[in-house]
Design a protein around this motif. Structure first.
Motif, PDB file in Angstrom:
ATOM      1  N   ASN A  58      87.484  79.039  23.656  1.00 43.24           N
ATOM      2  CA  ASN A  58      87.404  79.066  22.196  1.00 43.24           C
ATOM      3  C   ASN A  58      87.723  77.733  21.536  1.00 43.24           C
ATOM      4  N   SER A  59      88.679  76.990  22.106  1.00 46.01           N
ATOM      5  CA  SER A  59      88.950  75.646  21.555  1.00 46.01           C
ATOM      6  C   SER A  59      89.063  74.674  22.718  1.00 46.01           C
ATOM      7  N   PRO A  60      87.892  74.245  23.195  1.00 47.43           N
ATOM      8  CA  PRO A  60      87.859  73.379  24.374  1.00 47.43           C
ATOM      9  C   PRO A  60      88.567  72.045  24.120  1.00 47.43           C
ATOM     10  N   GLN A  61      89.272  71.580  25.156  1.00 50.28           N
ATOM     11  CA  GLN A  61      90.000  70.321  25.060  1.00 50.28           C
ATOM     12  C   GLN A  61      89.001  69.177  25.208  1.00 50.28           C
ATOM     13  N   VAL A  62      88.846  68.426  24.125  1.00 45.17           N
ATOM     14  CA  VAL A  62      87.838  67.359  24.091  1.00 45.17           C
ATOM     15  C   VAL A  62      88.069  66.339  25.198  1.00 45.17           C
ATOM     16  N   ASP A  63      89.341  65.980  25.440  1.00 45.51           N
ATOM     17  CA  ASP A  63      89.613  64.960  26.460  1.00 45.51           C
ATOM     18  C   ASP A  63      89.143  65.421  27.848  1.00 45.51           C
ATOM     19  N   LEU A  64      89.190  66.740  28.088  1.00 47.02           N
ATOM     20  CA  LEU A  64      88.754  67.248  29.394  1.00 47.02           C
ATOM     21  C   LEU A  64      87.227  67.259  29.525  1.00 47.02           C
ATOM     22  N   LEU A  65      86.541  67.294  28.380  1.00 51.61           N
ATOM     23  CA  LEU A  65      85.071  67.375  28.415  1.00 51.61           C
ATOM     24  C   LEU A  65      84.399  66.001  28.455  1.00 51.61           C
ATOM     25  N   GLU A  66      85.186  64.959  28.152  1.00 57.76           N
ATOM     26  CA  GLU A  66      84.556  63.652  27.978  1.00 57.76           C
ATOM     27  C   GLU A  66      83.836  63.123  29.212  1.00 57.76           C
ATOM     28  N   ASP A  67      84.429  63.327  30.384  1.00 62.00           N
ATOM     29  CA  ASP A  67      83.786  62.805  31.600  1.00 62.00           C
ATOM     30  C   ASP A  67      82.476  63.537  31.889  1.00 62.00           C
ATOM     31  N   ALA A  68      82.500  64.864  31.697  1.00 65.06           N
ATOM     32  CA  ALA A  68      81.270  65.636  31.932  1.00 65.06           C
ATOM     33  C   ALA A  68      80.193  65.223  30.923  1.00 65.06           C
ATOM     34  N   ALA A  69      80.605  64.973  29.681  1.00 65.32           N
ATOM     35  CA  ALA A  69      79.646  64.540  28.656  1.00 65.32           C
ATOM     36  C   ALA A  69      79.065  63.172  29.011  1.00 65.32           C
ATOM     37  N   GLY A  70      79.909  62.293  29.498  1.00 65.55           N
ATOM     38  CA  GLY A  70      79.445  60.969  29.923  1.00 65.55           C
ATOM     39  C   GLY A  70      78.466  61.089  31.091  1.00 65.55           C
ATOM     40  N   ALA A  71      78.760  62.005  31.998  1.00 69.93           N
ATOM     41  CA  ALA A  71      77.872  62.215  33.149  1.00 69.93           C
ATOM     42  C   ALA A  71      76.501  62.699  32.672  1.00 69.93           C
ATOM     43  N   LEU A  72      76.510  63.612  31.710  1.00 68.02           N
ATOM     44  CA  LEU A  72      75.246  64.116  31.145  1.00 68.02           C
ATOM     45  C   LEU A  72      74.430  62.979  30.539  1.00 68.02           C
ATOM     46  N   ARG A  73      75.101  62.198  29.715  1.00 67.49           N
ATOM     47  CA  ARG A  73      74.434  61.085  29.046  1.00 67.49           C
ATOM     48  C   ARG A  73      73.884  60.103  30.078  1.00 67.49           C
ATOM     49  N   GLY A  74      74.617  59.974  31.188  1.00 69.27           N
ATOM     50  CA  GLY A  74      74.242  59.006  32.219  1.00 69.27           C
ATOM     51  C   GLY A  74      73.215  59.510  33.226  1.00 69.27           C
ATOM     52  N   GLY A  75      72.701  60.732  33.027  1.00 69.92           N
ATOM     53  CA  GLY A  75      71.607  61.181  33.896  1.00 69.92           C
ATOM     54  C   GLY A  75      72.007  62.146  34.990  1.00 69.92           C
ATOM     55  N   GLN A  76      73.276  62.615  34.971  1.00 66.48           N
ATOM     56  CA  GLN A  76      73.683  63.575  35.996  1.00 66.48           C
ATOM     57  C   GLN A  76      73.435  65.008  35.528  1.00 66.48           C
ATOM     58  N   VAL A  77      73.536  65.962  36.467  1.00 65.82           N
ATOM     59  CA  VAL A  77      73.359  67.362  36.087  1.00 65.82           C
ATOM     60  C   VAL A  77      74.716  68.058  35.999  1.00 65.82           C
TER      61      VAL A  77
END
Ligand code: TXA
Ligand code: MG
Length: 324
Positions: A9-28
Motif C-alpha cells: 500500500n505504501s511502497p518504500q521508494v528507496d527500495l524500488l529505486e534499483d529495480a526502477a533503474g534496471a527497468l530504465r536500463g533495459g533489464q526485465v
C-alpha cells in the motif's frame, strides 16, 4: 536475480529505486499490478522488449500491454485520444482496463507484434505506479509466466515459472483482482477483446456504442486480439468443469477439486468463494497449488452462469483446452 520486498500500500521508494533503474536500463523486472504480476521492460527500448518474449517463450506475434503511471503519460504511446477513451479513463483508470488505440512512432513494433495499435493501461497498484513513475518510461508488461501457463498472482508463482530469466522480482504479496485486465479496442467500433473483472455491461454503461461481446474465441477474434489463444492460462493438470462427484469416476488418485463446499471424501480440495470477486482473486492460486500438488486432474465445480462470473468462465474454459 534480485528480489525486493515492499509494502503493497505504501511502497518504500528507496527500495524500488534499483529495480526502477534496471527497468530504465533495459533489464526485465517482474512487478505486481492489481490484476496479476507483470514482466516489465522499457517499452521504448526494442532490445529490452525482446527479452520479455525470450523470457516467456512467447511468440513475437502476441502484442504486449504498455503500462504508464498516470493518465497524462498515455500520450507518449498513443497518437489519438478519442472522447471515448477519455470517458473510459475517467470511469476506470487507474484500474484493470486496457484500451487499444493507434500507437505513436516511438513504440517499437516489437511491443505491438507489428500492429499499428497499442494496448495501454494505468494500473492502480501503488507499487506498479511507483515503480513505473520512478523508471520514468512506459513499461511493456505481459503476465509474468511462461507462455501458455497460469498467470502469477504472487512473487513465488513468478519465480517458479521464470527463475533465471528475470533480473528483478518486486514482491508485494498477492494481487487483489487476480484475473488479467479487460481489454477494449477503440480502433474501429468499440469492442471488448478480452473479458476481465470490469464487465461488458459496466463498459456499455459508459460507452453506449460498445459492440456485443463475441463470447466464443474464434479465429476472427483471435486475429483481432492476438494472444487470445484458446489454450491459455492452463496448468499442467487436465482441468475438467463438472460436479464434485466426478472425482470418484475418474480413474486416477491424483484428482484435485475446486468446489464451493468441502466434500466428505476428504480428498484434496480448494474451497472456493461464492462471491465472484473473491473467486477471481483465488482462482490462479488454486490452480497453481493443485498443479504443484501433482494432480493429474483438477475438477472444477461450475460457478453460477451470470454476467458477474463472465471473466471467470472465460479463464476456466481456456484452462480446460488441451494442448495442441
Ligand atoms: O492485467 C493485465 O492486463 C496484465 C498485467 C500485467 O497488466 N497483463 C497482461 O498482458 O495480461 P498479456 O500480455 O498477458 O495480455 C495482453 C493481451 C494480448 O494477448 C491481446 O489479447 C491484448 O492484450 N492486446 C494487447 N495489445 C493489443 C493490440 N494492439 N490489439 C489487440 N489486442 C491487444
Ligand atoms: Mg498472459
Amino acid at each position: 536475480m534480485n528480489r525486493v520486498h515492499v509494502d503493497a500500500n505504501s511502497p518504500q521508494v528507496d527500495l524500488l529505486e534499483d529495480a526502477a533503474g534496471a527497468l530504465r536500463g533495459g533489464q526485465v523486472v517482474a512487478f505486481p499490478t492489481e490484476t496479476v504480476y507483470g514482466l516489465g521492460a522499457n517499452a521504448l527500448d526494442e532490445q529490452a522488449v525482446r527479452r520479455i518474449f525470450e523470457a516467456k517463450g512467447r511468440p513475437s506475434t502476441n502484442p504486449l500491454i504498455v503500462h504508464v503511471a498516470k493518465v497524462e503519460d498515455v500520450h507518449q504511446v498513443v497518437r489519438e485520444w478519442p472522447e471515448a477513451a477519455q470517458r473510459l479513463a475517467e470511469a476506470f483508470w487507474p484500474g484493470p482496463l486496457t484500451i487499444v488505440l493507434r500507437k505513436t512512432e516511438s513504440v517499437p513494433l516489437a511491443v505491438t507484434a507489428g500492429l499499428e495499435t497499442v494496448g495501454v493501461r494505468v494500473p492502480s497498484h501503488p507499487v506498479a505506479r511507483a515503480l513505473i513513475g520512478l523508471a520514468g518510461v512506459p513499461v511493456a508488461a505481459p503476465s509474468a509466466n511462461r507462455y501458455m501457463g497460469v498467470s502469477p498472482t504472487t512473487a513465488d508463482h513468478v519465480i517458479k515459472s521464470l527463475a533465471g530469466a528475470v533480473d528483478w522480482v518486486v514482491d508485494a504479496g498477492p494481487t487483489q483482482v487476480g484475473l488479467e485486465s479487460t481489454v477494449v479496442s477503440l480502433v474501429g467500433l468499440p469492442r471488448v477483446l478480452r473479458l476481465g473483472m470490469i464487465g461488458w455491461d459496466e463498459i456499455k454503461a459508459v460507452l453506449p456504442e460498445l459492440q456485443p461481446f463475441e463470447d466464443d474465441v474464434v479465429e476472427g477474434v483471435a486475429a483481432q486480439s492476438p494472444g487470445l489463444a484458446r489454450r491459455h492460462y492452463a496448468p499442467t493438470a487436465k482441468v475438467i468443469i463438472g460436479p464434485a462427484e466426478l472425482r470418484g469416476a475418474l480413474k486416477s488418485r491424483r484428482v484435485g477439486l475446486m468446489a464451493f463446499r468441502r466434500p466428505e471424501d476428504g480428498g484434496l480440495c480448494r474451497v472456493m468463494s461464492l462471491d465472484p470477486v473473491a473467486y477471481a482473486r483465488e482462482l490462479y492460486s488454486a490452480l497453481h497449488e493443485l498443479d504443484e500438488a501433482g494432480c493429474e486432474y483438477i475438477v472444477v465445480e461450475p460457478p453460477p452462469r451470470t454476467q458477474r462470473w463472465g471473466a471467470i468462465w472465460d479463464r476456466l474454459k481456456r484452462a480446460t483446452e488441451s494442448e495442441g
